[in-house]
Write a protein that holds these residues in place. Sequence first.
Motif, PDB file in Angstrom:
ATOM      1  N   PRO A 123      -5.261  30.705  11.515  1.00 63.25           N
ATOM      2  CA  PRO A 123      -4.229  31.308  12.380  1.00 63.25           C
ATOM      3  C   PRO A 123      -3.329  30.283  13.056  1.00 63.25           C
ATOM      4  N   VAL A 124      -3.833  29.070  13.254  1.00 60.05           N
ATOM      5  CA  VAL A 124      -3.026  28.069  13.943  1.00 60.05           C
ATOM      6  C   VAL A 124      -1.773  27.705  13.141  1.00 60.05           C
ATOM      7  N   VAL A 125      -1.792  27.913  11.823  1.00 61.90           N
ATOM      8  CA  VAL A 125      -0.610  27.626  11.015  1.00 61.90           C
ATOM      9  C   VAL A 125       0.545  28.545  11.410  1.00 61.90           C
ATOM     10  N   SER A 126       0.253  29.811  11.666  1.00 62.43           N
ATOM     11  CA  SER A 126       1.296  30.739  12.117  1.00 62.43           C
ATOM     12  C   SER A 126       1.871  30.300  13.451  1.00 62.43           C
ATOM     13  N   ALA A 127       1.008  29.835  14.356  1.00 61.80           N
ATOM     14  CA  ALA A 127       1.490  29.345  15.650  1.00 61.80           C
ATOM     15  C   ALA A 127       2.384  28.130  15.461  1.00 61.80           C
ATOM     16  N   ALA A 128       2.016  27.238  14.530  1.00 66.01           N
ATOM     17  CA  ALA A 128       2.825  26.043  14.278  1.00 66.01           C
ATOM     18  C   ALA A 128       4.180  26.400  13.686  1.00 66.01           C
ATOM     19  N   GLN A 176       6.988  18.717  23.214  1.00 70.68           N
ATOM     20  CA  GLN A 176       6.866  19.811  24.164  1.00 70.68           C
ATOM     21  C   GLN A 176       5.458  20.393  24.140  1.00 70.68           C
ATOM     22  N   VAL A 177       5.024  20.908  25.303  1.00 70.74           N
ATOM     23  CA  VAL A 177       3.831  21.747  25.351  1.00 70.74           C
ATOM     24  C   VAL A 177       4.276  23.172  25.039  1.00 70.74           C
ATOM     25  N   PHE A 178       3.666  23.763  23.987  1.00 69.40           N
ATOM     26  CA  PHE A 178       4.141  25.043  23.477  1.00 69.40           C
ATOM     27  C   PHE A 178       3.011  26.070  23.555  1.00 69.40           C
ATOM     28  N   PRO A 179       3.271  27.282  24.063  1.00 66.54           N
ATOM     29  CA  PRO A 179       2.217  28.307  24.128  1.00 66.54           C
ATOM     30  C   PRO A 179       1.886  28.838  22.739  1.00 66.54           C
ATOM     31  N   SER A 180       0.631  29.223  22.563  1.00 66.87           N
ATOM     32  CA  SER A 180       0.189  29.797  21.298  1.00 66.87           C
ATOM     33  C   SER A 180      -0.974  30.742  21.575  1.00 66.87           C
ATOM     34  N   PRO A 181      -1.348  31.598  20.614  1.00 68.91           N
ATOM     35  CA  PRO A 181      -2.503  32.486  20.822  1.00 68.91           C
ATOM     36  C   PRO A 181      -3.792  31.720  21.080  1.00 68.91           C
ATOM     37  N   VAL A 203      -3.527  22.006  18.657  1.00 69.41           N
ATOM     38  CA  VAL A 203      -4.023  22.948  19.669  1.00 69.41           C
ATOM     39  C   VAL A 203      -5.542  22.994  19.581  1.00 69.41           C
ATOM     40  N   ARG A 204      -6.201  23.216  20.716  1.00 67.76           N
ATOM     41  CA  ARG A 204      -7.654  23.369  20.737  1.00 67.76           C
ATOM     42  C   ARG A 204      -7.992  24.806  20.329  1.00 67.76           C
ATOM     43  N   THR A 205      -8.832  24.939  19.317  1.00 66.73           N
ATOM     44  CA  THR A 205      -9.143  26.262  18.774  1.00 66.73           C
ATOM     45  C   THR A 205     -10.288  26.955  19.509  1.00 66.73           C
ATOM     46  N   GLY A 206     -11.089  26.193  20.258  1.00 64.02           N
ATOM     47  CA  GLY A 206     -12.231  26.777  20.941  1.00 64.02           C
ATOM     48  C   GLY A 206     -13.506  26.776  20.116  1.00 64.02           C
ATOM     49  N   SER A 207     -13.443  26.246  18.875  1.00 62.40           N
ATOM     50  CA  SER A 207     -14.633  26.147  18.031  1.00 62.40           C
ATOM     51  C   SER A 207     -14.645  24.779  17.356  1.00 62.40           C
ATOM     52  N   PHE A 208     -15.828  24.247  17.145  1.00 64.28           N
ATOM     53  CA  PHE A 208     -15.981  22.913  16.566  1.00 64.28           C
ATOM     54  C   PHE A 208     -15.990  23.000  15.045  1.00 64.28           C
ATOM     55  N   ALA A 209     -15.228  22.092  14.404  1.00 59.60           N
ATOM     56  CA  ALA A 209     -15.204  22.031  12.944  1.00 59.60           C
ATOM     57  C   ALA A 209     -14.649  20.681  12.509  1.00 59.60           C
ATOM     58  N   VAL A 210     -15.030  20.260  11.326  1.00 57.49           N
ATOM     59  CA  VAL A 210     -14.429  19.092  10.681  1.00 57.49           C
ATOM     60  C   VAL A 210     -13.930  19.563   9.322  1.00 57.49           C
ATOM     61  N   THR A 211     -12.605  19.745   9.194  1.00 55.89           N
ATOM     62  CA  THR A 211     -11.994  20.346   8.007  1.00 55.89           C
ATOM     63  C   THR A 211     -11.092  19.328   7.329  1.00 55.89           C
ATOM     64  N   MET A 212     -11.268  19.164   6.019  1.00 50.03           N
ATOM     65  CA  MET A 212     -10.414  18.255   5.259  1.00 50.03           C
ATOM     66  C   MET A 212      -8.967  18.764   5.241  1.00 50.03           C
ATOM     67  N   PRO A 213      -7.989  17.852   5.147  1.00 49.75           N
ATOM     68  CA  PRO A 213      -6.591  18.288   5.069  1.00 49.75           C
ATOM     69  C   PRO A 213      -6.321  19.156   3.839  1.00 49.75           C
ATOM     70  N   HIS A 214      -5.561  20.222   4.058  1.00 48.08           N
ATOM     71  CA  HIS A 214      -5.086  21.095   2.981  1.00 48.08           C
ATOM     72  C   HIS A 214      -3.569  21.191   3.106  1.00 48.08           C
ATOM     73  N   VAL A 215      -2.908  21.507   2.006  1.00 48.66           N
ATOM     74  CA  VAL A 215      -1.450  21.589   2.019  1.00 48.66           C
ATOM     75  C   VAL A 215      -1.012  22.732   1.115  1.00 48.66           C
ATOM     76  N   GLU A 216       0.073  23.398   1.501  1.00 43.83           N
ATOM     77  CA  GLU A 216       0.669  24.438   0.666  1.00 43.83           C
ATOM     78  C   GLU A 216       2.146  24.547   1.027  1.00 43.83           C
ATOM     79  N   GLU A 230     -12.652  20.132  18.100  1.00 43.39           N
ATOM     80  CA  GLU A 230     -12.101  21.424  18.529  1.00 43.39           C
ATOM     81  C   GLU A 230     -10.585  21.503  18.378  1.00 43.39           C
ATOM     82  N   THR A 231      -9.958  20.441  17.891  1.00 45.52           N
ATOM     83  CA  THR A 231      -8.493  20.411  17.818  1.00 45.52           C
ATOM     84  C   THR A 231      -8.025  20.544  16.373  1.00 45.52           C
ATOM     85  N   ALA A 232      -7.149  21.513  16.131  1.00 46.41           N
ATOM     86  CA  ALA A 232      -6.525  21.699  14.823  1.00 46.41           C
ATOM     87  C   ALA A 232      -5.144  21.059  14.831  1.00 46.41           C
TER      88      ALA A 232
END
Length: 257
Positions: A123-128, A176-181, A203-216, A230-232
């Motif tokens: 979901p953070v991609v939509s916010a970005a 800028q600091v930008f609001p997001s869901p 943005v901090r997602t509120g959950s811990f993860a280590v995710t490899m970079p993806h692109v599309e 916790e940061t995406a």
Amino acid sequence: MQQASDAISELDLNAYVDEQLDDWQRLRVEDHLARHPEAAARVMQDIRLRRELRLALAPAGTPTGAHRAGAAQLSRALRRDERIRRAIRLVPVGLLVVTGWLANEGFGPLSVGKVVASQAPPPVVSAALSAREASLVRLPMRSQPQASRLDPAELRAATGILLPRFDRDWTIRDAQVFPSPQGPGIEIVFDAGDLGRLTHFAVRTGSFAVTMPHVETHGRENVAWFQIGETAHVMIADRGDVASLLGIAEQLSSTLY
């Protein structure tokens, strides 16, 4: 007794989290935290995140069953991604062109929709993407102030977001600091050479993860994302190819370990 805690700055708090203070300086910071519960809660959160990252990225001495299961799952994911990338490099270019044309035209079993992603974006991609649209509207406006100076320590103190080390050749157009869901995020707009106008959203997602970079690809823009702790992080570029953006994302992610 001197009120030493009154002289404590956000840089002191960050140094306390990073274990860069001597015993006397730590006492001063701890006295400050005892008088400021909100600052203490934020510091404890940063310390917890640092320890989680250390445990996630460092080899364990005697792994438990849960650790072994998590390591096996991560290992399978890494091998899968490597196999996919190796297979893509081995596929002849001509076959890719023909397959893509058949899929686009809707012939036979290769018929697919207009957008196909190997992994659904978070979901953070939509916010970005929303933040980028707002920045592209804001940048040409003379009435909207732009911040071309980046202060990572100040932004981390305000949002809890640790930024990667960006390429020094990139020119900052706005920050800028930008609001997001997901909560307050940080959007930075760069002029990034061959990648054109590049935005980085974290943005901090509120959950811990280590995710490899993806692109599309989204329309005419390439989008890459990854998560450390916790940061995406999401990067959007209007020029260059997906391979170049993926390489940049991998470089930036490695500066956060």
